[in-house]
Each structure stands twice: as structure tokens, then as C-alpha cells.
Scaffold this motif. Structure first.
Motif, PDB file in Angstrom:
ATOM      1  N   ARG A 253     -66.167 -66.663 -38.572  1.00 63.01           N
ATOM      2  CA  ARG A 253     -64.912 -65.931 -38.537  1.00 63.01           C
ATOM      3  C   ARG A 253     -64.123 -66.296 -39.790  1.00 63.01           C
ATOM      4  N   ARG A 254     -63.667 -65.295 -40.513  1.00 55.52           N
ATOM      5  CA  ARG A 254     -62.945 -65.518 -41.762  1.00 55.52           C
ATOM      6  C   ARG A 254     -61.454 -65.271 -41.512  1.00 55.52           C
ATOM      7  N   LEU A 255     -60.679 -66.330 -41.638  1.00 54.57           N
ATOM      8  CA  LEU A 255     -59.279 -66.293 -41.243  1.00 54.57           C
ATOM      9  C   LEU A 255     -58.399 -66.886 -42.332  1.00 54.57           C
ATOM     10  N   GLN A 256     -57.100 -66.618 -42.236  1.00 59.78           N
ATOM     11  CA  GLN A 256     -56.117 -67.286 -43.071  1.00 59.78           C
ATOM     12  C   GLN A 256     -54.851 -67.509 -42.242  1.00 59.78           C
ATOM     13  N   LEU A 257     -54.214 -68.637 -42.481  1.00 54.43           N
ATOM     14  CA  LEU A 257     -53.026 -69.009 -41.726  1.00 54.43           C
ATOM     15  C   LEU A 257     -51.833 -69.107 -42.671  1.00 54.43           C
ATOM     16  N   PHE A 258     -50.687 -68.575 -42.238  1.00 50.44           N
ATOM     17  CA  PHE A 258     -49.477 -68.687 -43.057  1.00 50.44           C
ATOM     18  C   PHE A 258     -48.254 -68.724 -42.135  1.00 50.44           C
ATOM     19  N   ILE A 259     -47.134 -69.105 -42.729  1.00 48.14           N
ATOM     20  CA  ILE A 259     -45.878 -69.304 -42.009  1.00 48.14           C
ATOM     21  C   ILE A 259     -44.866 -68.265 -42.475  1.00 48.14           C
ATOM     22  N   GLN A 260     -43.984 -67.847 -41.541  1.00 50.63           N
ATOM     23  CA  GLN A 260     -42.805 -67.063 -41.923  1.00 50.63           C
ATOM     24  C   GLN A 260     -41.567 -67.846 -41.502  1.00 50.63           C
ATOM     25  N   GLN A 261     -40.587 -67.887 -42.408  1.00 44.86           N
ATOM     26  CA  GLN A 261     -39.348 -68.614 -42.121  1.00 44.86           C
ATOM     27  C   GLN A 261     -38.306 -67.726 -41.457  1.00 44.86           C
ATOM     28  N   ALA A 262     -38.588 -66.427 -41.372  1.00 42.05           N
ATOM     29  CA  ALA A 262     -37.694 -65.476 -40.702  1.00 42.05           C
ATOM     30  C   ALA A 262     -38.548 -64.466 -39.960  1.00 42.05           C
ATOM     31  N   ASP A 263     -37.897 -63.648 -39.127  1.00 43.15           N
ATOM     32  CA  ASP A 263     -38.645 -62.646 -38.369  1.00 43.15           C
ATOM     33  C   ASP A 263     -39.380 -61.671 -39.287  1.00 43.15           C
ATOM     34  N   GLU A 264     -38.745 -61.314 -40.383  1.00 41.86           N
ATOM     35  CA  GLU A 264     -39.363 -60.396 -41.339  1.00 41.86           C
ATOM     36  C   GLU A 264     -39.312 -61.035 -42.721  1.00 41.86           C
ATOM     37  N   GLY A 265     -40.460 -61.038 -43.415  1.00 44.23           N
ATOM     38  CA  GLY A 265     -40.506 -61.577 -44.756  1.00 44.23           C
ATOM     39  C   GLY A 265     -40.510 -63.088 -44.795  1.00 44.23           C
ATOM     40  N   GLU A 266     -40.138 -63.645 -45.961  1.00 42.63           N
ATOM     41  CA  GLU A 266     -40.104 -65.079 -46.220  1.00 42.63           C
ATOM     42  C   GLU A 266     -41.427 -65.737 -45.834  1.00 42.63           C
ATOM     43  N   GLU A 267     -42.522 -65.127 -46.341  1.00 40.45           N
ATOM     44  CA  GLU A 267     -43.856 -65.624 -46.031  1.00 40.45           C
ATOM     45  C   GLU A 267     -44.236 -66.763 -46.963  1.00 40.45           C
ATOM     46  N   SER A 268     -44.982 -67.716 -46.413  1.00 42.76           N
ATOM     47  CA  SER A 268     -45.474 -68.834 -47.207  1.00 42.76           C
ATOM     48  C   SER A 268     -46.755 -68.430 -47.928  1.00 42.76           C
ATOM     49  N   THR A 269     -47.301 -69.345 -48.719  1.00 49.28           N
ATOM     50  CA  THR A 269     -48.644 -69.158 -49.242  1.00 49.28           C
ATOM     51  C   THR A 269     -49.648 -69.201 -48.095  1.00 49.28           C
ATOM     52  N   ARG A 270     -50.884 -68.725 -48.353  1.00 46.92           N
ATOM     53  CA  ARG A 270     -51.921 -68.654 -47.323  1.00 46.92           C
ATOM     54  C   ARG A 270     -52.894 -69.822 -47.437  1.00 46.92           C
ATOM     55  N   LEU A 271     -53.361 -70.290 -46.284  1.00 49.09           N
ATOM     56  CA  LEU A 271     -54.455 -71.260 -46.243  1.00 49.09           C
ATOM     57  C   LEU A 271     -55.656 -70.552 -45.623  1.00 49.09           C
ATOM     58  N   ALA A 272     -56.719 -70.320 -46.420  1.00 47.80           N
ATOM     59  CA  ALA A 272     -57.911 -69.624 -45.951  1.00 47.80           C
ATOM     60  C   ALA A 272     -58.974 -70.627 -45.512  1.00 47.80           C
ATOM     61  N   LEU A 301     -52.028 -66.211 -37.741  1.00 44.31           N
ATOM     62  CA  LEU A 301     -53.451 -66.434 -38.009  1.00 44.31           C
ATOM     63  C   LEU A 301     -54.084 -65.058 -38.164  1.00 44.31           C
ATOM     64  N   GLN A 302     -54.476 -64.718 -39.388  1.00 47.39           N
ATOM     65  CA  GLN A 302     -54.845 -63.348 -39.736  1.00 47.39           C
ATOM     66  C   GLN A 302     -56.309 -63.227 -40.127  1.00 47.39           C
ATOM     67  N   ASP A 303     -56.915 -62.117 -39.712  1.00 48.28           N
ATOM     68  CA  ASP A 303     -58.255 -61.775 -40.180  1.00 48.28           C
ATOM     69  C   ASP A 303     -58.212 -61.507 -41.684  1.00 48.28           C
ATOM     70  N   ARG A 304     -59.221 -61.976 -42.394  1.00 53.00           N
ATOM     71  CA  ARG A 304     -59.314 -61.643 -43.811  1.00 53.00           C
ATOM     72  C   ARG A 304     -60.657 -61.017 -44.157  1.00 53.00           C
ATOM     73  N   SER A 305     -61.452 -60.653 -43.094  1.00 49.86           N
ATOM     74  CA  SER A 305     -62.762 -60.031 -43.332  1.00 49.86           C
ATOM     75  C   SER A 305     -62.654 -58.516 -43.477  1.00 49.86           C
ATOM     76  N   GLY A 306     -61.551 -57.947 -42.992  1.00 49.81           N
ATOM     77  CA  GLY A 306     -61.410 -56.496 -42.995  1.00 49.81           C
ATOM     78  C   GLY A 306     -62.103 -55.822 -41.830  1.00 49.81           C
ATOM     79  N   GLN A 307     -62.612 -56.611 -40.847  1.00 52.45           N
ATOM     80  CA  GLN A 307     -63.341 -56.068 -39.716  1.00 52.45           C
ATOM     81  C   GLN A 307     -62.766 -56.630 -38.413  1.00 52.45           C
TER      82      GLN A 307
END
Length: 815
Positions: A253-272, A301-307
Motif C-alpha cells: 500500500r502506497r501512502l503519505q501522511l500529512f498534518i493540517q493546522q486548520a480545517d482548510e489549508g495550512e497543510e504540512s509537508t508529506r511523509l511518504a 493518511l492519503q493514497d498516493r498510488s492513484g488507485q
């Protein structure tokens, strides 16, 4: 004696194996009630495992079956709940969640999700440990979780178990103090599901480390699991994230994890990262890999495989201590996002990453300025990470002291955090304070105890140390005056935020709001002394306690007193009142008084007299205006008035001098009690031809009532005041009357003025087996000297009961 507290309904005999308390077996247990909402309930339905079943149908989404006991069950008496459940004959799966209430309307537990199949009966055993901290069980609930009404569900053989019913709990998350559990068997209510193009199931059973795991099904490429916290969390309080992940039989499973400091936007860098197929993998991620994150509002926690893809999560924990980066496998299709762990600090930095003074090592340039202590900065066990600080005080009032290479600005930081482990046995009384200079510049101190065997987080907003401008040294000093066995310190950290977490360490002395805590949780304010008389006083009592772990126990003769003396004479105008939390033992209410002294000897203020009811904590807030509005304050005194004639025994949890804003002009009381559990001071029993008891407990509205038996013809209950009361201050006399099993008709109450004036009279009946309120207008009465109650026909042998005899002011509402 007062009636004992009500007991939970007695359990019925059970034929269910291992059952300690039957809640339902063909019928609900005695006393249990249906408190369901938007739900139809049938208590004796024929579709049953055996006999009858409890059937319910949720009419709307998020409706609930709720069963309430009249008296809460102690969680300590039971380890689990067991029941059999079926979805009936209608096709489909019923999606429910189980939780308990600790009170009628609050103290909700975590949610345990269930998928209930139709056409068969399934036994479910839920250890209460899976639901988080549940001190008591007042209601159990089965709630719909899809947002839509569902077909009927059937329950049978509901019982409480004294063991875990064979459920293996060995794979539960191993939490440490300061950790925040997000998911492990049950669901926290601190977050919401903000996932996109993704279906979640918190009721998944395979694969799972225990009974349940979180199944995540991304239905489209680049879909994401998103957990949104209702309140932003601080990465200073929770430095890392830990969870277990299973990719299923196919992978990776190909995933990436990131943080948001607000409900919308303010995204952190990604850890794949990648997750290989088969088996569970442990993941630990320090939030420092995401850059300069100051708040955690959403974890994604987001899919990064596109599938589309499916995987499983368990034991999701926000960790309250530093963690090292650990992922199942590095990404095979992209360089690591987020830059990996933070680079080691250079020699010129005064603090480690995230503001740590000590985390496995002392920050660059910081020095050991401890005194009369043996310090080891490379201790291996116990430790939160790889290393901790081992401390052994060789003399009383020794101290661990960490000195910064530069003078830090206190304005740049909001909170000091450290973790303390009390060693192998006992407790370590400690005193935490800061210094603004190498020599001198001491702050106010925070006192606390570190228990043995566990790590305790100490979280102190810098405002508690007083008006600081700089920070040069951090000191942790012995507060016992004696040598101490070794203990351990780890993760010493200065963070920029003022954490909303309540102060972990007991705090005495002046407070930011202008109050002064004189005593709290085992500690007196600095310099205050025990000047009590004819009493034995223990400031480290462990039971009973209202808040924290210590209270003051006072035991003395009937006129002894607790007295606390300030080291300096305080200006009384700086304070508005005294807050007192007190608990008294004995069978009767205990009459006590609080008064002050303006000097060491003499200078007593008027006393504030109050009644402490037996065996319960009470809080009294006494404005200084009720104590004579003194100009100065030297001693605080609490005295038993000796009316019970027995040795005094009482406990105090807190004494605080409140700020001036806390004082409000006292409003006149809405009524004057002539009898409320006891006859009021200044009144006496002047009855004739009657047997009167003022401690009737079997027939009483609260603790005690007045029992009256008219033994002679024309006998009378008569209550008489030492001095007449001005009737113009009151509108009515009210009292409650009870006629016993048979009731009494034709009673007469007469209210007598002083002198030869005519009484005010009224006739009333005392009903059988119930209480009724009687009100008598005082119109035409100048003053009140006595009241009497007689039988209208003057006959002997009449018995009745009175309670809550009161003179009411015109504005007083009925209770």
C-alpha cells in the motif's frame, strides 16, 4: 443515624454461566428503566434466544436504546458486559455502537462499534477497559450509527461479568501518562471523520490486534482518511503519532501522511511510505518531520498510488513523549517527503528541537549546576526514550539544577513540561522553580509529589512562576527536608504555547487571578504555619479527598480548632473572601464557624457560623464583609462549636483567599429555617403533653424530621424563640407535614406574638403516607414568639411528622 446511601438494585439469581449481575433475562432487572430516544422498545418479545427477548427498533438515525439503573453500579465491581444480539429475520446488517454513561446525562465512555448480522444470534463480550475510564455505570446504550432508521434488533441474556469473559486484552495499546488514545477497540469522541472518497469501519474484526480494527477503503485514487479534532492539539504536548497498520493480503500500500493546522489549508509537508502485504507493522512519526507545525487540527493518511485500495489501522495514539521515526518501508516511487527527522542542533543553539532542554541528552551548552545531589544524564532505565536523568539527593533540600548558556527571554515561552518517575517505592515530594539569574532571582515554586513506578507529566504554565522576564536556571528541589531515594527526570521542555491542559502539579500561594491558595493537596503556602489548638492535624491525609490526593485531617476535642498563620500580616483589602472545602464525619450535622485574626494573639473577627452535613464534601464561600471587613489578616481559624459534645473530626481539601472581585454583596436569604434537620439556634422545645423527637430518620424529607405524638388531651407541639422575631421581615410560615400510615385530620397551627396579642391560626390535614406543604400568612402579626400545633378535637394519641419549618420572605420561591 442518617439513612445509608441507596444501594444498587439487588441482582437476580442467574442461570447464565459466569454472570454476576443479570440486567435482562426474560425481563429487565428490578429498578432499571427505559431511557431510550427515538426508539420503539418491546421488553418481552417472543423472538428470543430463550424465553423472551428485549426488542428495539431505531426510528431515526442516531436513535438509541438506553437502559438506566436508579443507582449507579461501581465499575470496580465488574470487568465486562456480555449479551446475545440478533438482527432478526429482516435481511441486512444492523450497524450499532455501544457506550455507557457514568451519570444520567454525562460522563460518556468511548464508543464500541458493532455490525449485527440477521438470521442468527451472536454473543458479544465487551470488557469495560475497552471503553476508557468508566468509574461508574448509570446507563448502557445501543445507538444507531448510520444516520438512518434500522429494522428491529433483539437482545437477550444481558449480564455483567466479574472477569473479562475470556477476551484477550494483551494486544491493547500500551499507553503511558500523557498519551491520547484515538482508536483501540473503541472510538474516541474527540475527533470527527472528515475523510474524502473513503469508507471507514470501526467495527472490523479481521484482521485486528484485538476485537476491532479500523478498516480503511479508499474508493478512488488519492482518496484520504482524515481525522479532524474538535479542538486543535499542540505538538508540544503530543510530539508524535503511533499506530499499527496492516496492508491485507495484497500490497504494497502506497501512502503519505500529512498534518493540517486548520480545517482548510495550512497543510504540512508529506511523509511518504509503503506498507508491505501481510502482517501488522508498527509506525511511529515525530511531528517534527512535518516542519514548523504549531497546531494539529487534522491528521490525513492519503493514497498516493492513484488507485482504490484497502488497509487496516489499530492502536492509534498521539504520544506525549518524543518518538523516533519508524515506518514499514521507504517509498519506492518518490523521495521521502518532509525531509526526515530534524537535523541535529548546532553548538550555538540553546535548546534542542521543539524546545527540549533534555531529551536523551542535555541541550548544547546547558550545564549541571545541581547541589548536594548525584546526577547521571545517561541513565538507561527507566527512560521515556533511550536515556533519562537519574537524581539522588544526598541531603535535605538538595536540588537538580539545569543552567542555560544564555539568558532566555521568558516572553518567548508559555509552558514548562517535564516528566518525573518516582523510582521504586514511595513518593518524592518536590519543589519546582526557576531562576532569572545565576545567583538569586528565584521564582515562585510549584510543589508536587512524584509517585513510584510510573512517569508523571508535570505541565506548568510560566505564569504560575510569577512575573518572569528571563530564565537562566530550572531547579527541581527536595521538599521533604531529608535525603531521598533515586528518582528520574526526562523530556524537560520549554514550549511557546500556554497549554490548556490543567496544571498537573499542585499550586499554592498567589495565583494569576489575584487569589492566594493557602492550602491545597498536601501543601501550605510558603511560610504559613500550623497554629491549631487542642487538635491533631495531618496535612498529608489520604482519605477522604475531594481533589488531588491529599487533604487536612483535623481531630480534636469538641472545642478544638484548626488555625493557619501567615508569615506576614496580609492587607485584607487585597482579598474579597475565603473559600473553604470541608467534609465532616458523625451522624448529625456539625455546626462550625470560620473567623479570622488580625494579629497573632487577639484581634478576632466576628465568626461565620455554618452547618456541615454528615459524610459529604461541601464548599463555602465567605465574603470578608461577613467577617467584619477586617483591615489586616494574620490567622485563619476553623472551629467546631461543640454542640454535639463529641470529639471533632473533619477534613479540609482547600483553603483559598479569593480576589476582591469574588466578593458580592450578600443577598438576604430567601427564608429563615426554624427546623431543617435540626432545631435552629435560639429556639427550644416547649411542648406540653406531647412526646417530641427532633431526630426522626425513617419518615423524613432529608436527614431528620420532627416526630410528634400527642400523649395527653389538649397536648401540643410548641417551639419557642428566645427573642421575638420581627414578623414584618417575612410573608408566610411554611412547613411540610406527614400523617403517617393513617393520616390525621383537623390539626391546628397557632402563631403567637409576644405579649397578650391574639395568635394567627390555621387548620390543616396531615395526609397519609405522603408529605404536604402548609403555608400560613403572617398578616396581622407584629412579631413571632412561638408556634404550636394541636389536634383540633384535643384528643390524645395523634401522631404526625413535620419537616422544613421556615419563615419565608416575600420574594422566596418554593424549593
Amino acid at each position: 443515624p442518617p439513612p445509608p446511601p441507596p444501594a444498587p438494585p439487588a441482582p437476580r439469581p442467574s442461570n447464565i454461566a459466569g454472570c454476576a449481575y443479570v440486567l435482562y433475562d426474560d425481563a429487565l432487572a428490578d429498578g432499571w428503566e427505559d431511557w431510550s430516544w427515538n426508539t420503539n422498545v418491546a421488553r418481552e418479545h417472543p423472538y428470543a434466544l430463550s424465553g423472551k427477548a428485549l426488542a428495539f427498533r431505531h426510528r431515526e438515525g442516531y436513535a438509541g436504546l438506553s437502559l438506566r439503573t436508579p443507582v449507579a453500579l461501581s465499575r470496580a465491581d465488574y470487568e465486562a458486559i456480555s449479551f446475545w444480539i440478533s438482527g432478526g429475520e429482516d435481511p441486512g446488517v444492523r450497524q450499532l455502537m455501544f457506550f455507557v454513561h457514568g451519570t444520567d446525562e454525562g460522563e460518556e465512555s468511548r464508543r464500541f462499534h458493532m455490525d449485527v448480522p440477521s438470521g442468527r444470534w451472536t454473543q458479544v463480550v465487551i470488557p469495560f477497559r475497552l471503553l476508557g475510564y468508566v468509574p461508574a455505570i448509570k446507563r448502557i446504550n445501543f445507538q444507531e450509527r448510520t444516520g438512518q432508521g434500522q429494522p428491529p434488533v433483539f437482545l437477550d441474556n444481558i449480564c455483567f461479568l466479574r472477569d473479562t469473559g475470556g477476551v484477550d486484552l494483551s494486544n491493547m495499546a500500551n499507553l503511558m501518562p500523557g498519551d491520547l488514545l484515538v482508536f483501540d477497540e473503541s472510538v474516541s469522541n474527540l475527533f470527527e471523520n472528515w475523510s474524502w472518497d473513503t469508507t471507514l469501519s470501526f467495527a472490523n474484526t479481521q484482521p485486528a490486534l484485538g476485537l476491532r480494527s479500523l478498516a480503511v477503503q479508499h474508493q478512488a485514487g488519492y482518496a484520504g482518511l482524515s481525522l479532524r479534532f474538535k479542538e486543535p492539539l499542540s505538538p508540544a504536548q503530543y510530539p508524535g503519532l503511533s499506530f499499527s497498520i496492516h496492508a491485507g493480503d495484497q500490497g504494497p500500500r502506497r501512502l503519505q501522511l500529512f498534518i493540517q493546522q486548520a480545517d482548510e489549508g495550512e497543510e504540512s509537508t508529506r511523509l511518504a511510505f509503503d506498507v508491505p502485504a501481510g502482517g501488522w507493522h508498527q509506525v511511529s512519526i515525530p511531528f517534527s518531520v512535518f516542519g514548523d507545525v504549531k497546531a494539529i487540527k487534522r491528521i490525513n493518511l492519503q493514497d498516493r498510488s492513484g488507485q482504490p485500495q484497502t488497509y487496516y489501522l489499530d492502536n492509534i495514539v498521539l504520544v506525549g513523549r518524543p518518538v523516533e521515526l519508524q515506518v514499514p518501508a521507504p517509498p519506492t516511487d518518490a523521495p521521502p517527503a518532509g525531509g526526515g527527522p530534524a537535523a541535529p542542533p548546532t553548538s550555538g543553539q540553546p535548546l534542542l528541537a521543539n524546545g527540549f532542554v533534555y531529551a536523551d541528552q542535555l541541550a548544547p551548552g546547558w550545564e549541571n549546576w545541581s547541589w548536594e545531589s548525584e546526577i547521571n544524564f545517561d541513565n538507561a532505565k527507566p527512560a521515556l526514550g533511550r536515556r533519562s536523568i537519574a537524581v539522588r539527593y544526598t541531603q535535605g533540600y538538595a536540588g537538580l539544577s539545569l543552567r542555560s548558556p544564555v539568558t532566555l527571554s521568558a516572553q518567548d515561552y508559555g509552558t514548562l513540561i517535564l516528566w518525573v518517575h518516582g523510582g521504586e517505592q514511595g513518593e518524592r515530594p518536590l519543589r519546582l522553580f526557576l531562576q532569572q539569574e545565576d545567583i538569586g532571582g528565584d521564582s515562585r515554586a510549584v510543589l508536587f509529589e512524584a509517585p513510584a513506578g510510573i512517569w508523571t507529566p508535570i505541565t506548568v504554565p510560566l505564569s504560575y512562576f510569577g512575573d518572569l522576564t528571563t530564565i537562566k536556571r530550572i531547579n527541581l528541589q527536595d521538599a521533604s527536608g531529608e535525603k531521598q531515594a533515586p528518582f528520574y527526570v526526562d523530556s524537560v521542555q520549554l514550549v511557546r504555547e500556554v497549554l490548556s491542559t490543567p496544571l498537573t502539579a499542585p499550586n499554592v500561594g498567589p495565583q494569576p487571578d489575584g487569589s492566594r491558595v493557602v492550602y491545597r493537596d498536601g501543601y501550605l503556602d510558603t511560610g504559613w504555619e500550623n497554629w491549631s489548638w487542642e487538635s491533631r492535624v495531618n496535612f498529608r491525609n489520604t482519605q477522604p479527598v475531594l481533589f488531588g490526593s491529599r487533604s487536612i485531617a483535623v481531630r480534636g476535642n469538641a472545642t478544638g480548632g484548626l488555625s493557619l498563620r501567615s508569615p506576614v500580616t496580609l492587607t485584607a483589602k487585597d482579598y474579597g473572601g475565603v473559600l473553604l472545602r470541608i467534609f465532616a464525619t458523625y451522624d448529625l450535622p456539625r455546626r462550625m464557624q470560620l473567623y479570622l485574626q488580625t494579629t497573632d494573639i487577639g484581634g478576632e473577627t466576628p465568626g461565620y457560623v455554618f452547618d456541615v452535613m454528615p459524610n459529604r464534601w461541601q464548599t463555602f464561600t465567605v465574603p470578608l464583609s461577613l467577617l467584619g471587613s477586617p483591615q489586616t489578616l494574620k490567622r485563619i481559624n476553623i472551629q467546631d462549636l461543640g454542640e454535639l459534645g463529641s470529639p471533632a473530626e473533619y477534613y479540609i481539601d482547600e483553603i483559598t483567599l479569593l480576589p476582591p472581585s469574588a466578593e458580592k454583596p450578600p443577598a438576604p436569604p430567601p427564608f429563615l429555617a426554624l427546623f431543617s434537620n435540626r432545631l435552629a439556634k435560639g429556639w427550644r422545645d416547649a411542648s406540653q403533653g406531647a412526646r417530641v423527637s427532633f431526630t426522626e430518620a425513617d419518615t423524613a424529607r432529608a436527614w431528620y424530621a420532627i416526630a410528634v405524638q400527642l400523649e395527653q388531651p389538649n397536648g401540643a407541639l410548641r417551639l419557642q424563640a428566645e427573642s421575638p422575631l420581627d414578623a414584618g421581615n417575612f410573608e408566610t410560615l411554611s412547613f411540610w407535614v406527614h400523617g403517617g400510615p393513617s393520616g390525621v385530620k383537623g390539626l391546628t397551627v397557632a402563631l403567637y406574638p409576644s405579649g397578650d396579642g391574639a395568635p394567627v391560626t390555621a387548620e390543616f390535614d396531615a395526609p397519609a403516607d405522603e408529605w404536604r406543604e402548609v403555608r400560613v400568612p403572617l398578616e396581622g402579626l407584629a412579631d413571632l414568639k412561638a408556634l404550636a400545633i394541636t389536634a383540633g378535637d384535643g384528643a390524645a394519641g395523634t401522631t404526625f411528622y413535620l419537616d422544613d419549618v421556615r419563615l419565608r420572605r416575600a420574594s422566596a420561591a418554593a424549593p
